[in-house]
Motif scaffolding. Structure first.
Motif, PDB file in Angstrom:
ATOM      1  N   MET A   1      10.407   4.055  -9.491  1.00 29.82           N
ATOM      2  CA  MET A   1       9.758   3.352  -8.388  1.00 29.82           C
ATOM      3  C   MET A   1       8.391   2.808  -8.785  1.00 29.82           C
ATOM      4  SD  MET A   1       9.050   4.828  -4.603  1.00 29.82           S
ATOM      5  CE  MET A   1       7.314   4.912  -4.242  1.00 29.82           C
ATOM      6  N   LEU A   2       7.592   3.619  -9.453  1.00 31.37           N
ATOM      7  CA  LEU A   2       6.208   3.235  -9.721  1.00 31.37           C
ATOM      8  C   LEU A   2       5.960   2.643 -11.097  1.00 31.37           C
ATOM      9  CD1 LEU A   2       4.269   6.260  -8.165  1.00 31.37           C
ATOM     10  CD2 LEU A   2       4.858   4.081  -7.089  1.00 31.37           C
ATOM     11  N   TYR A   3       6.805   2.960 -12.085  1.00 29.46           N
ATOM     12  CA  TYR A   3       6.443   2.611 -13.450  1.00 29.46           C
ATOM     13  C   TYR A   3       7.435   1.749 -14.209  1.00 29.46           C
ATOM     14  CZ  TYR A   3       3.048   6.138 -12.374  1.00 29.46           C
ATOM     15  OH  TYR A   3       2.067   6.835 -11.765  1.00 29.46           O
TER      16      TYR A   3
ATOM     17  N   VAL B   1      -6.132   4.861  -4.591  1.00 28.23           N
ATOM     18  CA  VAL B   1      -5.370   3.615  -4.479  1.00 28.23           C
ATOM     19  C   VAL B   1      -4.804   3.479  -3.064  1.00 28.23           C
ATOM     20  CG1 VAL B   1      -3.262   2.457  -5.263  1.00 28.23           C
ATOM     21  CG2 VAL B   1      -4.827   3.433  -6.932  1.00 28.23           C
ATOM     22  N   ASN B   2      -4.389   4.580  -2.476  1.00 25.44           N
ATOM     23  CA  ASN B   2      -3.896   4.547  -1.099  1.00 25.44           C
ATOM     24  C   ASN B   2      -5.022   4.328  -0.096  1.00 25.44           C
ATOM     25  OD1 ASN B   2      -0.867   5.397  -0.385  1.00 25.44           O
ATOM     26  ND2 ASN B   2      -1.422   6.349  -2.329  1.00 25.44           N
ATOM     27  N   ASP B   3      -6.186   4.929  -0.347  1.00 27.36           N
ATOM     28  CA  ASP B   3      -7.330   4.854   0.570  1.00 27.36           C
ATOM     29  C   ASP B   3      -8.087   3.550   0.344  1.00 27.36           C
ATOM     30  OD1 ASP B   3      -9.449   5.362   2.304  1.00 27.36           O
ATOM     31  OD2 ASP B   3     -10.480   6.659   0.867  1.00 27.36           O
ATOM     32  N   MET B   4      -7.483   2.460   0.771  1.00 24.14           N
ATOM     33  CA  MET B   4      -8.043   1.137   0.503  1.00 24.14           C
ATOM     34  C   MET B   4      -9.385   0.891   1.186  1.00 24.14           C
ATOM     35  SD  MET B   4      -4.530  -0.975   0.715  1.00 24.14           S
ATOM     36  CE  MET B   4      -3.125  -0.318  -0.170  1.00 24.14           C
ATOM     37  N   SER B   5      -9.632   1.572   2.299  1.00 21.00           N
ATOM     38  CA  SER B   5     -10.904   1.380   3.008  1.00 21.00           C
ATOM     39  C   SER B   5     -12.031   2.203   2.403  1.00 21.00           C
ATOM     40  CB  SER B   5     -10.744   1.754   4.490  1.00 21.00           C
ATOM     41  OG  SER B   5     -10.524   3.161   4.610  1.00 21.00           O
TER      42      SER B   5
ATOM     43  N   LEU C   1       3.047   1.671  -0.348  1.00 20.12           N
ATOM     44  CA  LEU C   1       4.453   1.918  -0.684  1.00 20.12           C
ATOM     45  C   LEU C   1       5.343   0.684  -0.557  1.00 20.12           C
ATOM     46  CD1 LEU C   1       5.350   5.509   0.543  1.00 20.12           C
ATOM     47  CD2 LEU C   1       4.913   4.690  -1.762  1.00 20.12           C
ATOM     48  N   THR C   2       5.025  -0.227   0.341  1.00 19.17           N
ATOM     49  CA  THR C   2       5.873  -1.418   0.452  1.00 19.17           C
ATOM     50  C   THR C   2       5.792  -2.275  -0.812  1.00 19.17           C
ATOM     51  OG1 THR C   2       4.141  -2.597   1.685  1.00 19.17           O
ATOM     52  CG2 THR C   2       5.895  -1.511   2.982  1.00 19.17           C
ATOM     53  N   GLN C   3       4.715  -2.140  -1.579  1.00 19.46           N
ATOM     54  CA  GLN C   3       4.618  -2.849  -2.860  1.00 19.46           C
ATOM     55  C   GLN C   3       5.680  -2.388  -3.847  1.00 19.46           C
ATOM     56  OE1 GLN C   3       0.577  -3.193  -4.523  1.00 19.46           O
ATOM     57  NE2 GLN C   3      -0.092  -2.234  -2.621  1.00 19.46           N
ATOM     58  N   PHE C   4       6.248  -1.206  -3.594  1.00 18.14           N
ATOM     59  CA  PHE C   4       7.245  -0.621  -4.481  1.00 18.14           C
ATOM     60  C   PHE C   4       8.634  -0.596  -3.853  1.00 18.14           C
ATOM     61  CE2 PHE C   4       3.124   1.063  -5.669  1.00 18.14           C
ATOM     62  CZ  PHE C   4       3.089   0.691  -7.006  1.00 18.14           C
ATOM     63  N   GLY C   5       8.829  -1.444  -2.826  1.00 19.03           N
ATOM     64  CA  GLY C   5      10.157  -1.608  -2.252  1.00 19.03           C
ATOM     65  C   GLY C   5      10.514  -0.654  -1.134  1.00 19.03           C
ATOM     66  N   VAL C   6       9.578   0.158  -0.683  1.00 22.25           N
ATOM     67  CA  VAL C   6       9.856   1.051   0.441  1.00 22.25           C
ATOM     68  C   VAL C   6       9.681   0.242   1.719  1.00 22.25           C
ATOM     69  CG1 VAL C   6       9.198   3.203   1.596  1.00 22.25           C
ATOM     70  CG2 VAL C   6       9.022   3.021  -0.906  1.00 22.25           C
TER      71      VAL C   6
ATOM     72  N   ALA D   1       6.036  17.604   2.168  1.00 20.46           N
ATOM     73  CA  ALA D   1       5.537  17.030   0.912  1.00 20.46           C
ATOM     74  C   ALA D   1       6.572  16.161   0.210  1.00 20.46           C
ATOM     75  CB  ALA D   1       5.084  18.144  -0.026  1.00 20.46           C
ATOM     76  N   ASN D   2       7.837  16.437   0.424  1.00 25.35           N
ATOM     77  CA  ASN D   2       8.888  15.675  -0.249  1.00 25.35           C
ATOM     78  C   ASN D   2       9.034  14.256   0.286  1.00 25.35           C
ATOM     79  OD1 ASN D   2       9.579  17.663  -2.094  1.00 25.35           O
ATOM     80  ND2 ASN D   2      10.745  18.734  -0.536  1.00 25.35           N
ATOM     81  N   PHE D   3       8.264  13.923   1.306  1.00 26.88           N
ATOM     82  CA  PHE D   3       8.293  12.572   1.869  1.00 26.88           C
ATOM     83  C   PHE D   3       7.071  11.766   1.439  1.00 26.88           C
ATOM     84  CE2 PHE D   3      11.015  15.223   4.342  1.00 26.88           C
ATOM     85  CZ  PHE D   3      12.091  14.410   4.655  1.00 26.88           C
ATOM     86  N   LEU D   4       6.301  12.275   0.479  1.00 24.17           N
ATOM     87  CA  LEU D   4       5.076  11.617   0.031  1.00 24.17           C
ATOM     88  C   LEU D   4       5.322  10.196  -0.477  1.00 24.17           C
ATOM     89  CD1 LEU D   4       2.033  12.004  -0.311  1.00 24.17           C
ATOM     90  CD2 LEU D   4       2.479  12.967  -2.575  1.00 24.17           C
ATOM     91  N   PHE D   5       6.463   9.957  -1.102  1.00 22.21           N
ATOM     92  CA  PHE D   5       6.781   8.633  -1.632  1.00 22.21           C
ATOM     93  C   PHE D   5       7.950   7.994  -0.911  1.00 22.21           C
ATOM     94  CE2 PHE D   5       4.448  10.790  -4.948  1.00 22.21           C
ATOM     95  CZ  PHE D   5       3.496   9.852  -5.259  1.00 22.21           C
TER      96      PHE D   5
END
Length: 148
Positions: free
Chosen positions: A18-20, A77-81, A95-100, A140-144
Motif C-alpha cells: 500500500m505505502l511503498y 505526515v498525517n497531522d497536516m495542520s 489514506l486516500t492517497q494510497f487508494g483507501v 489498532a488493526n484499523f490504523l491503515f
C-alpha cells in the motif's frame, strides 16, 4: 528472531504494497521511493524479516530508534495542520492517497479514534497494537484502513 503470525504478516505485507511498492513489482526500489530518496531494493521477504526483528525489540519493551522515528514521521505526515492531533479529515487525506476509499477511512477512523482526534501518544499505542496484535477486532488493526 520473533515470528510474525499470519495475521501480523498480512498487515505488514499490506504496508509494503500500500505505502511503498507503488508499481506492484514485489520489491521496493528507488522508483517507488523517489520522493523519499531511497536507492536500495527491498523484497517482501526482506521487509517481513526486518519487521520480525522489530517485533522482537517491541516485545522486549522498546521500539527500535528507527521505528520510533518512522512512527513519529507517520504521525507528522498525517497531522497536516501541525496541531499535534490527527482528525478525520487529515486521516482521510493521507489514506486516500494510497487508494483507501473515503467510506473505508470513515469506518477505520471511528474504530481507532473512539470519536475524537488522535494524539501522538494514542497514535504510538495504535502503532504498537498494529504491529503486535493478533486480535482481528482490535482497534489498532484499523490504523491503515479496514481491510486486514
Amino acid at each position: 528472531m520473533a515470528e510474525l503470525s499470519n495475521f501480523q504478516e498480512n498487515k505488514i505485507s499490506k504496508l509494503f504494497t500500500m505505502l511503498y511498492d507503488s508499481n506492484n513489482d514485489g520489491v521496493i526500489e528507488k522508483r517507488d521511493f523517489d520522493i523519499y530518496l531511497q536507492d536500495a531494493k527491498i523484497t517482501l521477504e526482506e521487509w517481513l524479516r526486518m519487521w520480525r526483528d522489530c517485533l522482537k525489540d517491541i516485545e522486549a519493551g522498546e521500539f527500535p530508534a528507527w521505528q520510533k522515528k518512522y512512527m513519529d514521521l507517520m504521525f507528522d505526515v498525517n497531522d497536516m495542520s501541525g496541531d499535534e492531533l490527527i482528525d478525520m479529515e487529515e486521516y482521510k487525506t493521507f489514506l486516500t492517497q494510497f487508494g483507501v476509499s473515503q467510506d473505508e477511512c470513515s469506518v477505520a477512523f471511528s474504530k481507532i479514534s473512539g470519536g475524537s482526534d488522535i494524539t501522538r501518544e494514542q497514535f504510538a499505542s495504535l502503532w504498537r497494537g498494529y504491529l503486535t496484535s493478533n486480535d482481528k477486532e482490535a482497534a489498532a488493526n484499523f490504523l491503515f484502513g479496514t481491510n486486514q
